[in-house]
Design a protein around this motif. Sequence first.
Motif, PDB file in Angstrom:
ATOM      1  N   PRO A 152       0.830  -1.209   0.000  1.00 60.80           N
ATOM      2  CA  PRO A 152       0.000   0.000   0.000  1.00 60.80           C
ATOM      3  C   PRO A 152       0.867   1.264   0.000  1.00 60.80           C
ATOM      4  CG  PRO A 152      -0.891  -1.605   1.531  1.00 60.80           C
ATOM      5  CD  PRO A 152       0.421  -2.160   1.052  1.00 60.80           C
ATOM      6  N   HIS A 153       0.495   2.225  -0.831  1.00 60.66           N
ATOM      7  CA  HIS A 153       1.197   3.508  -0.950  1.00 60.66           C
ATOM      8  C   HIS A 153       2.611   3.354  -1.508  1.00 60.66           C
ATOM      9  CE1 HIS A 153      -2.157   4.408   1.623  1.00 60.66           C
ATOM     10  NE2 HIS A 153      -1.606   3.829   2.658  1.00 60.66           N
ATOM     11  N   TRP A 154       2.868   2.287  -2.262  1.00 59.66           N
ATOM     12  CA  TRP A 154       4.212   2.037  -2.765  1.00 59.66           C
ATOM     13  C   TRP A 154       4.696   3.128  -3.731  1.00 59.66           C
ATOM     14  CZ3 TRP A 154       5.816   1.160  -7.834  1.00 59.66           C
ATOM     15  CH2 TRP A 154       4.796   0.994  -8.785  1.00 59.66           C
ATOM     16  N   GLN A 155       3.767   3.741  -4.444  1.00 59.26           N
ATOM     17  CA  GLN A 155       4.183   4.782  -5.389  1.00 59.26           C
ATOM     18  C   GLN A 155       4.804   5.985  -4.668  1.00 59.26           C
ATOM     19  OE1 GLN A 155       4.551   5.888  -8.520  1.00 59.26           O
ATOM     20  NE2 GLN A 155       4.172   3.914  -9.475  1.00 59.26           N
ATOM     21  N   LEU A 156       4.245   6.344  -3.526  1.00 58.84           N
ATOM     22  CA  LEU A 156       4.808   7.451  -2.758  1.00 58.84           C
ATOM     23  C   LEU A 156       6.231   7.134  -2.316  1.00 58.84           C
ATOM     24  CD1 LEU A 156       1.782   8.580  -0.563  1.00 58.84           C
ATOM     25  CD2 LEU A 156       2.929   9.919  -2.325  1.00 58.84           C
ATOM     26  N   GLN A 157       6.409   5.919  -1.845  1.00 59.94           N
ATOM     27  CA  GLN A 157       7.741   5.513  -1.401  1.00 59.94           C
ATOM     28  C   GLN A 157       8.710   5.438  -2.586  1.00 59.94           C
ATOM     29  OE1 GLN A 157       7.757   1.843   0.782  1.00 59.94           O
ATOM     30  NE2 GLN A 157       9.837   2.124   1.540  1.00 59.94           N
ATOM     31  N   ALA A 158       8.226   4.915  -3.699  1.00 56.59           N
ATOM     32  CA  ALA A 158       9.062   4.791  -4.892  1.00 56.59           C
ATOM     33  C   ALA A 158       9.480   6.166  -5.416  1.00 56.59           C
ATOM     34  CB  ALA A 158       8.324   4.009  -5.977  1.00 56.59           C
ATOM     35  N   ARG A 159       8.554   7.108  -5.409  1.00 56.64           N
ATOM     36  CA  ARG A 159       8.869   8.462  -5.874  1.00 56.64           C
ATOM     37  C   ARG A 159       9.881   9.137  -4.937  1.00 56.64           C
ATOM     38  NH1 ARG A 159       3.288  10.890  -5.694  1.00 56.64           N
ATOM     39  NH2 ARG A 159       4.388  12.862  -6.060  1.00 56.64           N
ATOM     40  N   ALA A 160       9.743   8.893  -3.645  1.00 56.98           N
ATOM     41  CA  ALA A 160      10.686   9.460  -2.679  1.00 56.98           C
ATOM     42  C   ALA A 160      12.106   8.972  -2.953  1.00 56.98           C
ATOM     43  CB  ALA A 160      10.258   9.092  -1.263  1.00 56.98           C
ATOM     44  N   ILE A 161      12.232   7.706  -3.322  1.00 58.88           N
ATOM     45  CA  ILE A 161      13.550   7.144  -3.614  1.00 58.88           C
ATOM     46  C   ILE A 161      14.146   7.794  -4.865  1.00 58.88           C
ATOM     47  CG2 ILE A 161      14.775   5.044  -4.308  1.00 58.88           C
ATOM     48  CD1 ILE A 161      12.822   3.482  -2.487  1.00 58.88           C
ATOM     49  N   VAL A 162      13.308   8.044  -5.882  1.00 54.32           N
ATOM     50  CA  VAL A 162      13.794   8.694  -7.095  1.00 54.32           C
ATOM     51  C   VAL A 162      14.300  10.098  -6.772  1.00 54.32           C
ATOM     52  CG1 VAL A 162      13.153   9.625  -9.356  1.00 54.32           C
ATOM     53  CG2 VAL A 162      12.373   7.355  -8.678  1.00 54.32           C
ATOM     54  N   TYR A 163      13.531  10.847  -5.976  1.00 54.79           N
ATOM     55  CA  TYR A 163      13.978  12.189  -5.580  1.00 54.79           C
ATOM     56  C   TYR A 163      15.327  12.108  -4.861  1.00 54.79           C
ATOM     57  CZ  TYR A 163       9.569  14.605  -6.635  1.00 54.79           C
ATOM     58  OH  TYR A 163       8.493  15.171  -7.267  1.00 54.79           O
ATOM     59  N   GLU A 164      15.485  11.110  -4.011  1.00 54.15           N
ATOM     60  CA  GLU A 164      16.735  10.984  -3.264  1.00 54.15           C
ATOM     61  C   GLU A 164      17.892  10.625  -4.195  1.00 54.15           C
ATOM     62  OE1 GLU A 164      18.363   9.052   0.926  1.00 54.15           O
ATOM     63  OE2 GLU A 164      16.298   8.721   0.289  1.00 54.15           O
ATOM     64  N   CYS A 165      17.626   9.778  -5.187  1.00 56.95           N
ATOM     65  CA  CYS A 165      18.657   9.449  -6.179  1.00 56.95           C
ATOM     66  C   CYS A 165      19.087  10.695  -6.951  1.00 56.95           C
ATOM     67  CB  CYS A 165      18.138   8.397  -7.159  1.00 56.95           C
ATOM     68  SG  CYS A 165      17.966   6.735  -6.483  1.00 56.95           S
ATOM     69  N   LEU A 166      18.114  11.494  -7.369  1.00 55.81           N
ATOM     70  CA  LEU A 166      18.422  12.711  -8.114  1.00 55.81           C
ATOM     71  C   LEU A 166      19.232  13.686  -7.255  1.00 55.81           C
ATOM     72  CD1 LEU A 166      14.987  13.260  -9.887  1.00 55.81           C
ATOM     73  CD2 LEU A 166      17.138  12.622 -10.988  1.00 55.81           C
ATOM     74  N   HIS A 167      18.830  13.809  -6.001  1.00 59.08           N
ATOM     75  CA  HIS A 167      19.555  14.682  -5.078  1.00 59.08           C
ATOM     76  C   HIS A 167      20.999  14.214  -4.927  1.00 59.08           C
ATOM     77  CE1 HIS A 167      20.755  17.007  -1.687  1.00 59.08           C
ATOM     78  NE2 HIS A 167      20.693  16.005  -0.837  1.00 59.08           N
ATOM     79  N   LEU A 168      21.202  12.908  -4.812  1.00 58.59           N
ATOM     80  CA  LEU A 168      22.542  12.358  -4.653  1.00 58.59           C
ATOM     81  C   LEU A 168      23.389  12.645  -5.899  1.00 58.59           C
ATOM     82  CD1 LEU A 168      23.357   8.845  -3.238  1.00 58.59           C
ATOM     83  CD2 LEU A 168      24.555   9.717  -5.236  1.00 58.59           C
ATOM     84  N   LEU A 169      22.804  12.458  -7.081  1.00 55.84           N
ATOM     85  CA  LEU A 169      23.536  12.679  -8.330  1.00 55.84           C
ATOM     86  C   LEU A 169      24.002  14.119  -8.457  1.00 55.84           C
ATOM     87  CD1 LEU A 169      21.447  10.618 -10.918  1.00 55.84           C
ATOM     88  CD2 LEU A 169      23.681  10.038  -9.970  1.00 55.84           C
ATOM     89  N   PHE A 170      23.087  15.053  -8.247  1.00 61.25           N
ATOM     90  CA  PHE A 170      23.427  16.451  -8.450  1.00 61.25           C
ATOM     91  C   PHE A 170      24.296  17.004  -7.311  1.00 61.25           C
ATOM     92  CE2 PHE A 170      20.057  15.937 -11.491  1.00 61.25           C
ATOM     93  CZ  PHE A 170      20.513  16.679 -12.569  1.00 61.25           C
ATOM     94  N   SER A 171      24.168  16.430  -6.123  1.00 58.36           N
ATOM     95  CA  SER A 171      25.019  16.852  -5.010  1.00 58.36           C
ATOM     96  C   SER A 171      26.452  16.369  -5.201  1.00 58.36           C
ATOM     97  CB  SER A 171      24.476  16.317  -3.685  1.00 58.36           C
ATOM     98  OG  SER A 171      23.215  16.863  -3.404  1.00 58.36           O
ATOM     99  N   ALA A 172      26.591  15.180  -5.813  1.00 59.41           N
ATOM    100  CA  ALA A 172      27.923  14.598  -5.999  1.00 59.41           C
ATOM    101  C   ALA A 172      28.677  15.218  -7.156  1.00 59.41           C
ATOM    102  CB  ALA A 172      27.791  13.092  -6.240  1.00 59.41           C
ATOM    103  N   GLN A 173      28.009  16.042  -7.901  1.00 55.98           N
ATOM    104  CA  GLN A 173      28.629  16.679  -9.064  1.00 55.98           C
ATOM    105  C   GLN A 173      29.869  17.468  -8.624  1.00 55.98           C
ATOM    106  OE1 GLN A 173      25.796  18.834 -11.353  1.00 55.98           O
ATOM    107  NE2 GLN A 173      27.295  20.417 -11.820  1.00 55.98           N
ATOM    108  N   SER A 174      30.953  17.243  -9.296  1.00 52.04           N
ATOM    109  CA  SER A 174      32.205  17.908  -8.912  1.00 52.04           C
ATOM    110  C   SER A 174      32.200  19.364  -9.339  1.00 52.04           C
ATOM    111  CB  SER A 174      33.384  17.188  -9.576  1.00 52.04           C
ATOM    112  OG  SER A 174      33.325  17.384 -10.971  1.00 52.04           O
ATOM    113  N   ALA A 175      33.175  20.097  -8.812  1.00 56.37           N
ATOM    114  CA  ALA A 175      33.272  21.518  -9.166  1.00 56.37           C
ATOM    115  C   ALA A 175      33.529  21.704 -10.655  1.00 56.37           C
ATOM    116  CB  ALA A 175      34.408  22.165  -8.366  1.00 56.37           C
ATOM    117  N   GLU A 176      34.139  20.687 -11.282  1.00 50.46           N
ATOM    118  CA  GLU A 176      34.420  20.789 -12.713  1.00 50.46           C
ATOM    119  C   GLU A 176      33.161  20.599 -13.536  1.00 50.46           C
ATOM    120  OE1 GLU A 176      38.871  19.167 -13.347  1.00 50.46           O
ATOM    121  OE2 GLU A 176      37.362  17.695 -12.785  1.00 50.46           O
TER     122      GLU A 176
END
Length: 290
Positions: A152-176
């Motif tokens: 139940p409510h798996w889509q909400l949890q799944a979307r939260a994980i995608v947001y966290e993945c995106l945050h991790l990708l853009f946060s890890a971006q180097s200064a270059e």
Amino acid sequence: MCDMIFLYNLIQYLDKIRVLYYNKSSKNKEAHPMSFSDLSVVQVLSAHMMFHEKDACGGWENRPHSAIILRLEGETVYDCATGQIRSNATHPILLPKGASYMWRCLAEGHRLHIEFDTDLTAPCPLAFQVSDTERLRALIAREIEVCAARAPHWQLQARAIVYECLHLLFSAQSAEGAYLPPQKLQKLRPAVDYLHAHYAKALSNDALAARCGVSTVYFRKLFTAAMGTSPIQYLHRLRVEKAKEMLKSDYGTLSDVAVSVGYPNVFHFSKMFKAIVGVAPGAYAKGHRA
């Protein structure tokens, strides 16, 4: 009651993630060619692990959904309007909705994959440099479990994980910059256009840098960051792609093809062709001529 508390906490979490994107993009709009202040993950469609053999290939014209891909082993090269982008165990890739590209697996291996729908589009894939991919790997593995269980409510949890993945990708971006803003890509345009128009000529980094109005050192650094390969390697791949087209038709001799794409002799041409394609040009011609 527990379900209601879970929903409330999850919605609060999603809101915090979106506020974080808004704040970062407001402070530095040039760093994000996609506007993350407006990003919404509409739906998570699937999450899975796949295996690709060497030379497996495919592509999209106007991709219908977005995807995050992390290679566990091997490497994939993506060809798009801005050039070539490579994805491997330390360079996860975001394939935006609306992107057009061709891909080829350079070395076999498994990959983790999340497919999702968003209201934003972009024309080309975005590659990121992540020194520690364990967190991203764990997030995608969790996403696979969530999509498989469909509690139940798996889509909400799944979307939260995608947001966290995106945050991790853009946060890890180097200064270059793991990807480059449009202004820097545009600065390379004179060199890229010249390469495609004059690939058969003897070209140097100095000459290409001069066309862009920058130093040779900066040009090499900028080009490699944008294209995922050096200018000279890009030229070799471009020549080989042109040669492949010729080899599928009435090309005459291998010497004719070699000279036509910029190589002084068959030996040099054959060596470069085999290094990039995996087979000699003669064998390639036999397997692809009508």
